[in-house]
Design an enzyme around this catalytic site. Sequence first.
Site, PDB file in Angstrom:
ATOM      1  N   TYR A  16     -44.484  81.219  25.550  1.00  0.00           N
ATOM      2  CA  TYR A  16     -44.997  82.361  24.788  1.00  0.00           C
ATOM      3  C   TYR A  16     -44.479  83.708  25.354  1.00  0.00           C
ATOM      4  CZ  TYR A  16     -48.726  85.760  23.579  1.00  0.00           C
ATOM      5  OH  TYR A  16     -49.432  86.859  23.197  1.00  0.00           O
ATOM      6  N   ILE A  17     -44.800  84.002  26.586  1.00  0.00           N
ATOM      7  CA  ILE A  17     -44.397  85.309  27.143  1.00  0.00           C
ATOM      8  C   ILE A  17     -42.902  85.291  27.451  1.00  0.00           C
ATOM      9  CG2 ILE A  17     -44.882  87.050  28.905  1.00  0.00           C
ATOM     10  CD1 ILE A  17     -47.629  85.589  29.330  1.00  0.00           C
ATOM     11  N   LEU A  39     -39.403  72.392  28.013  1.00  0.00           N
ATOM     12  CA  LEU A  39     -39.917  72.324  26.630  1.00  0.00           C
ATOM     13  C   LEU A  39     -41.177  71.460  26.545  1.00  0.00           C
ATOM     14  CD1 LEU A  39     -36.648  72.176  24.473  1.00  0.00           C
ATOM     15  CD2 LEU A  39     -37.912  74.167  25.310  1.00  0.00           C
ATOM     16  N   ALA A  82     -44.709  77.427  34.360  1.00  0.00           N
ATOM     17  CA  ALA A  82     -45.942  77.030  35.049  1.00  0.00           C
ATOM     18  C   ALA A  82     -46.850  76.342  34.044  1.00  0.00           C
ATOM     19  CB  ALA A  82     -46.651  78.258  35.615  1.00  0.00           C
ATOM     20  N   ASN A  99     -46.669  71.673  40.148  1.00  0.00           N
ATOM     21  CA  ASN A  99     -45.806  72.397  39.188  1.00  0.00           C
ATOM     22  C   ASN A  99     -45.734  73.898  39.468  1.00  0.00           C
ATOM     23  OD1 ASN A  99     -44.100  71.980  36.895  1.00  0.00           O
ATOM     24  ND2 ASN A  99     -45.557  73.208  35.714  1.00  0.00           N
ATOM     25  N   TYR A 148     -55.727  76.876  39.390  1.00  0.00           N
ATOM     26  CA  TYR A 148     -54.655  77.629  38.713  1.00  0.00           C
ATOM     27  C   TYR A 148     -54.376  78.930  39.476  1.00  0.00           C
ATOM     28  CZ  TYR A 148     -52.526  80.847  35.377  1.00  0.00           C
ATOM     29  OH  TYR A 148     -51.706  81.788  34.792  1.00  0.00           O
ATOM     30  N   ASN A 177     -54.940  89.688  30.087  1.00  0.00           N
ATOM     31  CA  ASN A 177     -54.909  88.726  28.972  1.00  0.00           C
ATOM     32  C   ASN A 177     -53.742  88.978  28.016  1.00  0.00           C
ATOM     33  OD1 ASN A 177     -57.544  88.363  30.146  1.00  0.00           O
ATOM     34  ND2 ASN A 177     -57.999  87.126  28.350  1.00  0.00           N
ATOM     35  N   HIS A 196     -56.671  80.759  24.058  1.00  0.00           N
ATOM     36  CA  HIS A 196     -56.811  82.223  24.119  1.00  0.00           C
ATOM     37  C   HIS A 196     -57.657  82.741  22.957  1.00  0.00           C
ATOM     38  CE1 HIS A 196     -52.970  81.697  26.515  1.00  0.00           C
ATOM     39  NE2 HIS A 196     -53.850  82.183  27.367  1.00  0.00           N
ATOM     40  N   GLY A 291     -67.277  79.756  35.986  1.00  0.00           N
ATOM     41  CA  GLY A 291     -66.028  80.388  36.431  1.00  0.00           C
ATOM     42  C   GLY A 291     -65.513  81.482  35.523  1.00  0.00           C
TER      43      GLY A 291
HETATM   44  N1  LIG Z   1     -50.833  83.789  28.758  1.00  0.00           N
HETATM   45  C1  LIG Z   1     -51.536  84.552  29.605  1.00  0.00           C
HETATM   46  O1  LIG Z   1     -52.504  85.222  29.223  1.00  0.00           O
HETATM   47  C2  LIG Z   1     -51.118  84.641  31.052  1.00  0.00           C
HETATM   48  C3  LIG Z   1     -51.874  85.440  31.917  1.00  0.00           C
HETATM   49  C4  LIG Z   1     -51.498  85.537  33.253  1.00  0.00           C
HETATM   50  C5  LIG Z   1     -50.378  84.864  33.720  1.00  0.00           C
HETATM   51  N2  LIG Z   1     -49.669  84.080  32.858  1.00  0.00           N
HETATM   52  C6  LIG Z   1     -48.486  83.371  33.385  1.00  0.00           C
HETATM   53  O2  LIG Z   1     -47.377  83.689  32.581  1.00  0.00           O
HETATM   54  C7  LIG Z   1     -46.462  82.594  32.516  1.00  0.00           C
HETATM   55  C8  LIG Z   1     -46.147  82.284  31.069  1.00  0.00           C
HETATM   56  O3  LIG Z   1     -47.372  81.994  30.367  1.00  0.00           O
HETATM   57  P1  LIG Z   1     -47.344  81.545  28.843  1.00  0.00           P
HETATM   58  O4  LIG Z   1     -48.658  81.872  28.271  1.00  0.00           O
HETATM   59  O5  LIG Z   1     -46.096  82.062  28.220  1.00  0.00           O
HETATM   60  O6  LIG Z   1     -47.263  79.964  29.023  1.00  0.00           O
HETATM   61  P2  LIG Z   1     -46.426  78.896  28.185  1.00  0.00           P
HETATM   62  O7  LIG Z   1     -47.040  77.570  28.488  1.00  0.00           O
HETATM   63  O8  LIG Z   1     -46.293  79.308  26.778  1.00  0.00           O
HETATM   64  O9  LIG Z   1     -44.992  78.977  28.860  1.00  0.00           O
HETATM   65  C9  LIG Z   1     -44.678  78.289  30.046  1.00  0.00           C
HETATM   66  C10 LIG Z   1     -43.319  77.631  29.841  1.00  0.00           C
HETATM   67  O10 LIG Z   1     -42.931  77.030  31.069  1.00  0.00           O
HETATM   68  C11 LIG Z   1     -42.385  75.737  30.772  1.00  0.00           C
HETATM   69  N3  LIG Z   1     -42.580  74.919  31.982  1.00  0.00           N
HETATM   70  C12 LIG Z   1     -43.749  74.588  32.575  1.00  0.00           C
HETATM   71  N4  LIG Z   1     -43.496  73.875  33.674  1.00  0.00           N
HETATM   72  C13 LIG Z   1     -42.149  73.735  33.764  1.00  0.00           C
HETATM   73  C14 LIG Z   1     -41.272  73.103  34.700  1.00  0.00           C
HETATM   74  N5  LIG Z   1     -41.741  72.431  35.755  1.00  0.00           N
HETATM   75  N6  LIG Z   1     -39.951  73.191  34.496  1.00  0.00           N
HETATM   76  C15 LIG Z   1     -39.450  73.857  33.412  1.00  0.00           C
HETATM   77  N7  LIG Z   1     -40.227  74.473  32.506  1.00  0.00           N
HETATM   78  C16 LIG Z   1     -41.557  74.404  32.690  1.00  0.00           C
HETATM   79  C17 LIG Z   1     -43.165  75.247  29.553  1.00  0.00           C
HETATM   80  O11 LIG Z   1     -42.459  74.267  28.827  1.00  0.00           O
HETATM   81  C18 LIG Z   1     -43.354  76.547  28.776  1.00  0.00           C
HETATM   82  O12 LIG Z   1     -42.277  76.763  27.867  1.00  0.00           O
HETATM   83  C19 LIG Z   1     -47.127  81.450  33.260  1.00  0.00           C
HETATM   84  O13 LIG Z   1     -46.597  81.417  34.564  1.00  0.00           O
HETATM   85  C20 LIG Z   1     -48.584  81.865  33.304  1.00  0.00           C
HETATM   86  O14 LIG Z   1     -49.240  81.335  34.444  1.00  0.00           O
HETATM   87  C21 LIG Z   1     -50.010  83.949  31.547  1.00  0.00           C
END
Ligand SMILES: NC(=O)c1ccc[n+]([C@@H]2O[C@H](COP(=O)([O-])OP(=O)(O)OC[C@H]3O[C@@H](n4cnc5c(N)ncnc54)[C@H](O)[C@@H]3O)[C@@H](O)[C@H]2O)c1
Length: 340
Positions: A16-17, A39, A82, A99, A148, A177, A196, A291
């Site tokens: 996503y991000i 993926l 992650a 992971n 986490y 968020n 979310h 939590g």
């Molecule tokens: N979404 C939020 O509100 C939020 C808030 C704080 C921090 N984060 C952090 O931002 C980052 C992105 O979050 P997101 O919401 O886009 O998550 P997401 O799950 O959409 O994206 C994570 C991507 O990482 C890939 N991935 C996971 N483990 C992997 C591995 N071992 N090898 C290769 N690819 C792998 C997944 O396939 C996925 O495409 C994460 O690290 C998350 O912890 C997100």
Amino acid sequence: MSLKEKAVLVTGGAGYIGSHTVRQLVEHSASRVVVLDSLERGHGASILDPSVKLFTGDIADSDLVEEIFTAFEIEAVIHFAAYTYVGESVAEPLKYYRNNTAAPLTILEAMQRHGCKQFIFSSTAATYGNPVSMPMTEEHPQQPINPYGASKLMLEQIIRDCETAWGLRAVFLRYFNASGCAPDAAIGEDHDPETHLIPLILMAISGEREHITVFGEDYETPDGTCVRDYIHVLDLANAHLKALDYLGKGGSTVACNLGTGKGVSVREMLTIAESVTGTKVPVIYGERRPGDPGELVADSARAKELLGWEAEYTDVRDIVATAWKWMTGPAKGRYANVKR
Ligand SMILES: NC(=O)c1ccc[n+]([C@@H]2O[C@H](COP(=O)([O-])OP(=O)(O)OC[C@H]3O[C@@H](n4cnc5c(N)ncnc54)[C@H](O)[C@@H]3O)[C@@H](O)[C@H]2O)c1
């Protein structure tokens, strides 16, 4: 002199991000953008630009990581990959430590071997744990209350040790968020399961879910529901570009909160979503979830001072509107619905 093509490596760039950041990088960076994503929880279709080189695989796959660092001159790594579900991390902590904490060591080892010293890390407000002061600055105690958050905090520590040992420099971007989608609705948020608040409310409005459950209405907040700081995904993406710039100019390791500094309660969000969509949300009220702190709001002054970053989406209505556009556009909120 290296004849290899210069590139920025984005792990988790199909998430996503990550996908929103990749899109901005392609537009603004002089370097090639290379994505490494398993993926498992991302979408190949979220990477729109054909110039982006996608490696499908795991960040812990040392052969694949070495292949990438051999093929390109990786100048910096932006690390999103992650697992991100708090509840899952409580049930399966080892999966999260493997992971989120152990797997990135493969990337860091390759960086050390190849002399790449710039790292941007998706950290999180979850590293702080229960708030003791509000808004939260980067000096707030870091006492995560779930695996986490702990898995992310441990990686922050590892990176600091690498800085001491071999000069790695990093920006820890502690997001609050993440929310909203690209305003043209070409890419968006498609998590499965979705956890979310904004997409859950919009799914209840569109009929994809029967209702939205509000967990707790007896918090010590103005209307009793949880207050959070919603930051648009494009603002987050932009912070990564600013962080790259900061490191490129020699900036040293730093943590920066990313939020708007404005708290929005769950009840306020329901009202906003109803007004943006013109539709009533079916709501049921449940018990508090263990939590879940009552309030989490960022003080992002440091990001402004050091990175020159500030949130542009300061009205949460605009954030909800972009998410609604993605959900009601051709994709209907799911990449599987899009023919590319
Ligand atoms: N979404 C939020 O509100 C939020 C808030 C704080 C921090 N984060 C952090 O931002 C980052 C992105 O979050 P997101 O919401 O886009 O998550 P997401 O799950 O959409 O994206 C994570 C991507 O990482 C890939 N991935 C996971 N483990 C992997 C591995 N071992 N090898 C290769 N690819 C792998 C997944 O396939 C996925 O495409 C994460 O690290 C998350 O912890 C997100």
